[in-house]
Each structure stands twice: as structure tokens, then as C-alpha cells.
Design a protein around this motif. Structure first.
Motif, short mmCIF file in Angstrom:
data_model
loop_
_atom_site.label_atom_id
_atom_site.label_comp_id
_atom_site.label_asym_id
_atom_site.label_seq_id
_atom_site.Cartn_x
_atom_site.Cartn_y
_atom_site.Cartn_z
N ILE A 23 58.88 16.45 14.59
CA ILE A 23 58.19 17.09 15.71
C ILE A 23 59.15 17.10 16.89
O ILE A 23 59.68 16.06 17.28
N HIS A 24 59.36 18.27 17.46
CA HIS A 24 60.38 18.44 18.48
C HIS A 24 59.75 18.46 19.88
O HIS A 24 59.71 19.48 20.55
N ILE A 72 57.67 22.65 14.62
CA ILE A 72 56.64 22.44 15.63
C ILE A 72 57.11 21.48 16.71
O ILE A 72 57.93 20.60 16.48
N GLY A 73 56.56 21.67 17.91
CA GLY A 73 56.87 20.82 19.06
C GLY A 73 56.55 21.56 20.34
O GLY A 73 55.70 22.45 20.35
N GLU A 74 57.21 21.19 21.42
CA GLU A 74 57.02 21.89 22.68
C GLU A 74 57.95 23.10 22.71
O GLU A 74 59.08 23.05 22.21
N PHE A 96 58.97 29.08 15.64
CA PHE A 96 58.58 27.82 16.27
C PHE A 96 57.12 27.89 16.69
O PHE A 96 56.71 28.78 17.43
N GLN A 97 56.35 26.92 16.22
CA GLN A 97 54.93 26.82 16.54
C GLN A 97 54.73 25.74 17.59
O GLN A 97 55.24 24.63 17.45
N ARG A 98 53.98 26.05 18.63
CA ARG A 98 53.72 25.05 19.66
C ARG A 98 52.77 23.98 19.12
O ARG A 98 51.73 24.28 18.53
#
Length: 454
Positions: A363-364, A410-412, A424-426
Motif C-alpha cells: 500500500i503506497h 493502491i494508496g494515496e 492507481f486506485q485511491r
């Protein structure tokens, strides 16, 4: 309206009605054709009627009357209010058990404000959601408070719970009026009250507490991703851009998320900016926060709110001479603790969870919207069907990839993450939610202990 306009309106309404009639809020998330049509045509962007918005917000009105009003308002104005929505959170199942909702739920049942009731009037927590959100925001956190013996109340901010266009004619004063009502009414009904706010809801609570006379019944303030200053420093321009004819929207999305608007009008940014300006430090330090403890949660890489501004605000409020209860102040900080600058109070209790299991690996960054949701949330959690792909509104190819790829990153949604990953999924859930729940329970016990000793 022209004949062509009437025909287009009928076509959109028919398309929307057919789609709604053939599915539910979860299976609709996998209908990519409908999602793309909704994004392009705004099928869910507008209220279905000019519903009654007349509630006086006078503290003499019972909270049950408010709940009934809000439910009927959503039912009348939200284009999907009656759509089946089989999202059975623990909070919803408890509402059914308390005979306040029926099962299975429709969308209105999940996003309307609610009250989880104890069998006494001893203590309550009042939870205020953020901009574009709904009380569904608190379905996971509500369980923590209820398990500690609190009646849990939530509020629906004006302009929410229906369709994103409703935010085109709303202002921060209307939000503050609703919040003031809920606080005053809850103080009337209970002996002890904790106030909790997420994002814009946190700003509205801070404004109330530093403007209104202190009330000893209010024992603590809990802030989740508090809105202090926008990450984008051009937010103040929204009110001027909104005056340009036919320039109404910052973002136009599919609004397929039943619990939160995805499209975003300029006026919403204006109202949010006004709410944050009401607690700007130059003005806030001239006021006085009542003697209560503060619990805060934030991420180091929040791309909605400026984390540095939030840390400065917490520092300014941490004054032992004015507020002896600051000895209980607690900050849950996700990310790199070294980004907390040296001028932050040394006696502040800072909790910095570290990744120890598979839930948080790969998770980023913890997003602004993730902190309130459990990984077990049936809609926003690890196994939930919803995906936040708002980073790709201007690129349909990447938007579709984000919605459909088997294993999205995923991440911010930082610029670095968007550049580093093809899709990229928030992040919509908090991988540290179990630890956060424990911290909340510990904080509440400390607050209650300090109250007993007074």
C-alpha cells in the motif's frame, strides 16, 4: 427547454431508470458501460426533484424528527434512493436489530443519518461527516463507540445524500447551522458528549467549540483527517471561477459510489474553503478551545488536506495553561514520523503504526479518505467492489483500466504514485483500523477516568 433538450432529458431518465431497475448498488459497479455513460452524461449527477429542504434546525426539535426529515429528503431527491444495496455492515445489522431499519437495505437506508441507541441517556458521541460524504462514513467507527457504551448519533450536512449538483447551491453557514443544532440537541439529551468530525466535519466542530460558550458536558474532540488547509493552495479561486457562466464543475465523474459524491462543483470548493478559513490559525488563536482532550488521525501524504497545516493547528491548541486536558492529547500519524517537524510539542502523545501484516503491505501511502473505513468494510474494504479511480477522469482508457484491472496498485494519489504506476486506485480503507480502534478505546477510557477524578 427545446424539443431536443426534452428528448435528451427523457432519454437520460429512461436509461438511468432501466439501469437502476435491473441491478443493485454493488452489481452496478461492474457495469462498465453504464459507468462510462453515467460519467459522460451525468446520469446520477443531478437530484431527481426539488425535494423539501426545510428543517429549522432549532434545538427544541427532537433528534428523531430530524432523522425522519433527512430520510424523506434523501428518498425524494436521490435518483437511486430506492435501489437495493446489499451492503450489510455491522452498524446496519444493529440498526435492523434495534428496529430502525429493515433488511435488506436500499441506498437511502445506508446513507441516511442514524442513531445507535443505548438504553440510557448517560453518554453519546456525535459524528459529523466530510465534504461529498454521507453518514455511511461512520458505519465502521460507530461500532467502536457503541461498544464503549455510547449512543452514536450522525448528521447529514445540507447538500449531501442526494446528488452532487446539490452542492452547487450550498454554503458553509448552512453546514454550521446543522452542526450547531446537532450539538445543542445532543447536549440536551445526554449527560456526556464526545464530538467527532471527519475532514470538513472536523473544521465545523472546531469552529463551534471556539466560538460558542464552553459546555462541561462535552468531554472530548476527535478529528479524522481534519480539514485545516487544502493541499491545493488555489482553492480560494473556486468562488471566482464559479461566477463564470457555464463553468460549474471541477470534476465530472460517474457518481457510481452510493455513499459519496464523485463529481465536484466549484461551489463545493468555495464552501469548504470558507469552513477551513473559519478555523485559520491567525483567527483561531484569538479564541479559546474549552478544556477537553483532542484525539486526531492523519496521514503524512494526504493529498486533500495539508498535513503540515493540521500539525500547526494541533500545536497551537496544545496549551497547558489554557487547556489542562491537553495531557491526554493523542495523534495517530500514518507514514513517516520524521515528517513531523521539530517544533511539534514534545509532550504530545504520537502513535505511529508500522506495517506488521499482509493487510498493509504493498500500500503506497494512507489516503485522506481511508482512515475511517475498516479493511472488513463490505463496500470500501479489501474485498469490497468499489474502486476510486478519480485520478483518471480525463483519460477514459486509464479510467477503465483502473476499474477493471485484476490487481490495481493502491494508496494515496500522490503525483509520484500516479507517475510510477500504470493504473492507481485511491485507497478506501485503513489497513491499521484494528490498531486505531484500540487507540480510540484507550483514549476514551482516559477521558472518562479524568472526568471521574474531577
Amino acid at each position: 427547454m427545446s424539443l431536443n433538450g426534452i428528448l435528451l432529458t427523457l432519454t437520460l431518465l429512461t436509461t438511468s431508470s432501466l439501469a437502476i431497475g435491473q441491478t443493485n448498488c454493488v452489481t452496478q459497479l461492474t457495469d462498465l458501460n453504464y459507468i462510462m455513460n453515467s460519467k459522460k452524461q451525468g446520469l446520477l449527477r443531478f437530484e431527481k426533484s426539488n425535494a423539501n429542504t426545510d428543517f429549522s434546525y432549532q434545538s427544541e426539535q427532537a433528534f428523531s424528527d430530524y432523522l425522519s426529515f433527512a430520510y424523506q429528503h434523501i428518498l425524494a431527491a436521490n435518483p437511486r434512493a430506492s435501489m437495493p444495496c446489499p451492503v450489510l455492515t455491522d452498524t446496519y445489522q444493529l440498526l435492523v436489530k434495534q428496529q430502525q431499519r429493515t433488511s435488506p437495505p436500499n441506498i437511502v437506508d445506508l446513507i441516511a443519518p442514524f442513531e445507535l441507541r443505548q438504553n440510557n441517556n448517560h453518554k453519546a458521541v456525535l459524528l459529523i461527516h466530510g465534504l461529498t460524504d454521507s453518514p455511511f462514513t461512520y458505519h465502521d467507527l460507530a461500532q467502536i463507540y457503541f461498544q464503549q457504551g455510547y449512543t452514536v448519533r450522525t448528521l447529514l450536512l445540507p447538500g449531501h445524500g442526494t446528488a452532487a449538483d446539490a452542492l452547487s447551491s450550498i454554503n458553509a453557514k448552512q453546514w454550521q447551522q446543522a452542526v450547531d443544532y446537532a450539538i445543542k440537541r445532543t447536549i440536551k439529551d445526554f449527560d456526556q458528549v464526545i464530538l467527532g468530525g471527519y475532514s470538513t466535519g472536523a473544521a465545523l466542530l472546531l469552529n463551534y467549540l471556539t466560538v460558542k460558550p464552553a459546555n462541561p458536558k462535552i468531554t472530548a474532540l476527535m478529528l479524522f483527517s481534519p480539514a485545516t488547509e487544502p493541499h491545493n493552495k488555489n482553492g480560494w479561486l473556486a468562488k471566482w471561477i464559479d461566477r463564470i457562466p457555464f463553468v460549474n464543475w471541477i470534476d465530472k465523474d460517474a457518481d457510481i459510489d452510493f455513499a459519496k459524491y464523485e463529481s465536484f462543483p466549484f461551489n463545493a470548493a468555495t464552501a469548504a474553503d470558507d469552513a477551513m478559513r473559519s478555523i485559520a490559525l491567525p483567527e483561531l488563536i484569538e479564541r479559546q478551545l474549552p478544556n477537553l482532550a483532542i484525539f486526531s488521525v492523519m496521514s503524512d501524504v494526504d493529498t486533500t488536506i495539508d498535513t503540515r497545516a493540521s500539525l500547526l493547528l494541533l500545536s497551537a491548541l496544545h496549551d497547558v495553561k489554557i487547556r489542562p486536558a491537553n495531557s491526554l492529547d493523542t495523534l495517530v500519524y500514518y507514514g513517516d514520523k520524521t515528517t513531523i517537524t521539530s517544533d511539534f510539542p514534545k509532550d504530545y502523545r504520537v502513535l505511529n503504526p508500522q506495517c506488521k501484516n499482509a493487510t498493509c503491505k504493498n500500500i503506497h501511502g494512507i489516503s485522506h479518505i481511508a482512515v475511517v473505513n475498516s479493511p472488513d468494510n463490505p463496500y470500501y474494504g479489501i474485498a469490497g467492489a468499489y474502486r476510486n479511480c478519480g485520478s483518471y477522469l480525463d483519460d477514459d482508457t486509464l479510467y477503465k483500466q483502473c476499474k477493471t484491472t485484476e490487481k490495481p496498485n493502491i494508496g494515496e494519489r500522490t503525483a509520484e504514485n500516479i507517475a510510477a504506476f500504470p493504473t492507481f486506485q485511491r485507497l478506501t480503507y485503513n489497513p491499521y483500523f484494528t490498531e486505531q480502534a484500540l487507540y480510540i478505546k484507550q483514549f476514551i477510557k482516559q477521558v472518562e477516568g479524568s472526568q471521574d477524578n474531577q
